[in-house]
Design a protein around this motif. Sequence first.
Motif, PDB file in Angstrom:
ATOM      1  N   GLY A  75       0.818  -1.201   0.000  1.00 53.52           N
ATOM      2  CA  GLY A  75       0.000   0.000   0.000  1.00 53.52           C
ATOM      3  C   GLY A  75       0.852   1.251   0.000  1.00 53.52           C
ATOM      4  O   GLY A  75       1.878   1.319   0.677  1.00 53.52           O
ATOM      5  N   TYR A  76       0.433   2.225  -0.770  1.00 58.34           N
ATOM      6  CA  TYR A  76       1.124   3.509  -0.869  1.00 58.34           C
ATOM      7  C   TYR A  76       0.161   4.629  -0.495  1.00 58.34           C
ATOM      8  O   TYR A  76      -0.969   4.664  -0.970  1.00 58.34           O
ATOM      9  CB  TYR A  76       1.625   3.749  -2.298  1.00 58.34           C
ATOM     10  N   ARG A  77       0.622   5.539   0.357  1.00 61.14           N
ATOM     11  CA  ARG A  77      -0.175   6.696   0.762  1.00 61.14           C
ATOM     12  C   ARG A  77       0.538   7.964   0.303  1.00 61.14           C
ATOM     13  O   ARG A  77       1.760   7.989   0.206  1.00 61.14           O
ATOM     14  CB  ARG A  77      -0.347   6.724   2.277  1.00 61.14           C
ATOM     15  N   LEU A  78      -0.247   9.008   0.074  1.00 56.35           N
ATOM     16  CA  LEU A  78       0.334  10.286  -0.327  1.00 56.35           C
ATOM     17  C   LEU A  78       1.082  10.936   0.829  1.00 56.35           C
ATOM     18  O   LEU A  78       2.012  11.707   0.617  1.00 56.35           O
ATOM     19  CB  LEU A  78      -0.742  11.228  -0.862  1.00 56.35           C
ATOM     20  N   SER A  79       0.680  10.642   2.054  1.00 58.38           N
ATOM     21  CA  SER A  79       1.359  11.115   3.253  1.00 58.38           C
ATOM     22  C   SER A  79       1.013  10.140   4.374  1.00 58.38           C
ATOM     23  O   SER A  79       0.135   9.291   4.216  1.00 58.38           O
ATOM     24  CB  SER A  79       0.898  12.532   3.630  1.00 58.38           C
ATOM     25  N   GLU A  80       1.696  10.267   5.506  1.00 60.18           N
ATOM     26  CA  GLU A  80       1.425   9.362   6.621  1.00 60.18           C
ATOM     27  C   GLU A  80      -0.014   9.430   7.097  1.00 60.18           C
ATOM     28  O   GLU A  80      -0.561   8.446   7.568  1.00 60.18           O
ATOM     29  CB  GLU A  80       2.364   9.675   7.793  1.00 60.18           C
ATOM     30  N   LYS A  81      -0.646  10.585   6.982  1.00 66.15           N
ATOM     31  CA  LYS A  81      -2.011  10.761   7.465  1.00 66.15           C
ATOM     32  C   LYS A  81      -3.054  10.706   6.352  1.00 66.15           C
ATOM     33  O   LYS A  81      -4.226  10.979   6.600  1.00 66.15           O
ATOM     34  CB  LYS A  81      -2.121  12.085   8.216  1.00 66.15           C
ATOM     35  N   ALA A  82      -2.663  10.346   5.157  1.00 68.07           N
ATOM     36  CA  ALA A  82      -3.605  10.291   4.032  1.00 68.07           C
ATOM     37  C   ALA A  82      -4.700   9.267   4.321  1.00 68.07           C
ATOM     38  O   ALA A  82      -4.418   8.168   4.811  1.00 68.07           O
ATOM     39  CB  ALA A  82      -2.880   9.926   2.748  1.00 68.07           C
ATOM     40  N   PRO A  83      -5.953   9.598   4.021  1.00 75.26           N
ATOM     41  CA  PRO A  83      -7.060   8.683   4.299  1.00 75.26           C
ATOM     42  C   PRO A  83      -7.207   7.554   3.272  1.00 75.26           C
ATOM     43  O   PRO A  83      -8.022   6.665   3.462  1.00 75.26           O
ATOM     44  CB  PRO A  83      -8.283   9.595   4.266  1.00 75.26           C
ATOM     45  N   THR A  84      -6.399   7.596   2.232  1.00 75.58           N
ATOM     46  CA  THR A  84      -6.486   6.550   1.206  1.00 75.58           C
ATOM     47  C   THR A  84      -5.126   5.902   1.003  1.00 75.58           C
ATOM     48  O   THR A  84      -4.082   6.503   1.255  1.00 75.58           O
ATOM     49  CB  THR A  84      -6.939   7.128  -0.155  1.00 75.58           C
ATOM     50  N   ARG A  85      -5.191   4.667   0.549  1.00 80.17           N
ATOM     51  CA  ARG A  85      -3.959   4.002   0.119  1.00 80.17           C
ATOM     52  C   ARG A  85      -4.234   3.340  -1.219  1.00 80.17           C
ATOM     53  O   ARG A  85      -5.303   2.795  -1.466  1.00 80.17           O
ATOM     54  CB  ARG A  85      -3.450   2.997   1.149  1.00 80.17           C
ATOM     55  N   ARG A  86      -3.248   3.407  -2.067  1.00 78.71           N
ATOM     56  CA  ARG A  86      -3.295   2.772  -3.372  1.00 78.71           C
ATOM     57  C   ARG A  86      -2.473   1.505  -3.270  1.00 78.71           C
ATOM     58  O   ARG A  86      -1.346   1.539  -2.790  1.00 78.71           O
ATOM     59  CB  ARG A  86      -2.730   3.717  -4.434  1.00 78.71           C
TER      60      ARG A  86
END
Length: 176
Positions: A75-86
């Motif tokens: 999983g990849y997030r835009l930031s540590e607190k991002a609500p989504t993961r790709r």
Amino acid sequence: MTQTLSCACGKFQVALVGDPFITAECHCNSCREGSKRLSSLPLSRPMTAANGGTPYVLYRKDRVSFPDGTALLRGYRLSEKAPTRRVVTTCCNTPVFVEFNGGHWLSLYASVWHDSPAPAMQIRTQTADLPAGTQLDEALPAGAWTTAGFYAKLLGVWIAMGFKVPKIDVAEAEPA
């Protein structure tokens, strides 16, 4: 009816029960930025449409399973607190899905359907986030009311699931 899809190399599979509850091409800032960042990986399949939107096929989480487990997912997030993961596979970098924290659904990348056509897109969401001057064709319903209807559909599915939020364990990568 159960449908099984696989990554480009065939090492990872996802099993889907029934039909998706909706298909949508998303144009939100997060999806555009996530696609841009993940394009630095040698992706085995594209994640976006020619118009820059991201086509998704949405399933209830309780209708999605991973026969071989999730060990090959990252999983990849835009930031540590991002609500989504790709989430992509580690074996061949096939984009698999986007998941929202606390979400009861999975937005599977339409590109996971590589051996057969993906279900046709029904709507476009978050078109208000498009960069100024971007023109989309009128092939799909879009706009504020369409996006509001999309959120209403998500709520209806959650009610049908008894407000459950199944968890999917996926290893996290550093923010993309």
